[in-house]
Design an enzyme around this catalytic site. Sequence first.
Site, PDB file in Angstrom:
ATOM      1  CB  CYS A 139     -47.484  27.434  38.708  1.00 29.11           C
ATOM      2  SG  CYS A 139     -49.011  28.723  38.413  1.00 29.11           S
ATOM      3  CG  ASP A 198     -51.922  30.551  39.250  1.00 28.94           C
ATOM      4  OD1 ASP A 198     -50.997  31.414  39.067  1.00 28.94           O
ATOM      5  OD2 ASP A 198     -52.538  29.967  38.194  1.00 28.94           O
ATOM      6  CD  GLN A 233     -46.289  24.636  37.597  1.00 24.53           C
ATOM      7  OE1 GLN A 233     -45.692  25.475  36.646  1.00 24.53           O
ATOM      8  NE2 GLN A 233     -45.596  24.374  38.855  1.00 24.53           N
ATOM      9  NE  ARG A 257     -47.910  29.444  27.960  1.00 25.12           N
ATOM     10  CZ  ARG A 257     -47.772  29.015  29.341  1.00 25.12           C
ATOM     11  NH1 ARG A 257     -47.431  27.921  29.910  1.00 25.12           N
ATOM     12  NH2 ARG A 257     -48.034  30.138  30.406  1.00 25.12           N
ATOM     13  NE  ARG A 262     -43.692  23.325  33.669  1.00 25.75           N
ATOM     14  CZ  ARG A 262     -44.432  24.426  33.102  1.00 25.75           C
ATOM     15  NH1 ARG A 262     -44.564  25.262  33.975  1.00 25.75           N
ATOM     16  NH2 ARG A 262     -44.575  24.382  32.094  1.00 25.75           N
TER      17      ARG A 262
END
Length: 308
Positions: A266, A225, A137, A107, A294
């Site tokens: 998300c 988002d 996601q 990440r 997830r």
Amino acid sequence: MPHFLDLHLTEPADLRAMLETAKAMKAARAGRPRGTPDDSLPLAGRMVALIFEKPSTRTRVSFDAGIRQMGGQTMVLSGSELQLGHGETIADTARVLGRYVDAVMLRTFDEAVLHEMAEHAGVPVINGLTNESHPCQIMADVMTYEEHRGPIAGRKVVWSGDGNNVCTSWLHAAGQFGFDLTFTGPQTLDPPAAAVAQARAAGRRIVIERDPLAAVEGADLVVTDTWLSMHDSQSARERRHNQLRPYQVNERLMAAAKPDALFMHCLPAHRGEEVTNAVMDGPASVVFDEAENRLHAQKAILRWCLGL
């Protein structure tokens, strides 16, 4: 090497196989305590490095829990604990990590770091999020939609707000899973032209519509988002709020979509900004199903990467 870097870089048949694996693994765990292992332990004896240059809640916990459920072990590392591009090249770090672990989940900020890691690690590398995309996601999101409404192919998805990294992965998914996507948001925050072109080249109808009420007409799914990044200055926050306020997902906007339209986010959500509490907690919302999925989707991604 079967890396999972972006949805448009993975064959549609492989993406579909991952989703079917995820659904089967979720069904097999129904009613079990979260800490109990799966019946089969496909990751027994495997070590996975989870590297976080960006903070995380869902990505960290879901990957860690999923690997443990499958009998594997995790090594969780932060950017401050690694010389990732500082004092040592990313390529050299990758070569070393590949001698210690069976797979890497990264990440990070710059997608170039992800690709350099994949080029040199010698083990599968998974994109846990970059500034450009968030494919894990969207795998969970497609899984969630299909749990509630059946195949996503041929449906209309509407993205309302900032054309950010998650929006980009939705565009990648449109081409791979066969649905259409309408983006509604200010021109200054349009999604990347390359992602729009890729989806259109795959035969999907991609529409840019500035009027949010017109955009959601006939929508099967509305997605948004957060408007803000944790690194935004106060002046940047104010500018973004001013630009994005007309694109808030509220009761009026959802009422203009199909009666059975779903809402996704998300997370984390800034309630009262990009989405109202009434929508977030309402009957159309499947945000917590998304968060749970997830776990299952990423377990399937790991199994695909490792040939298990």
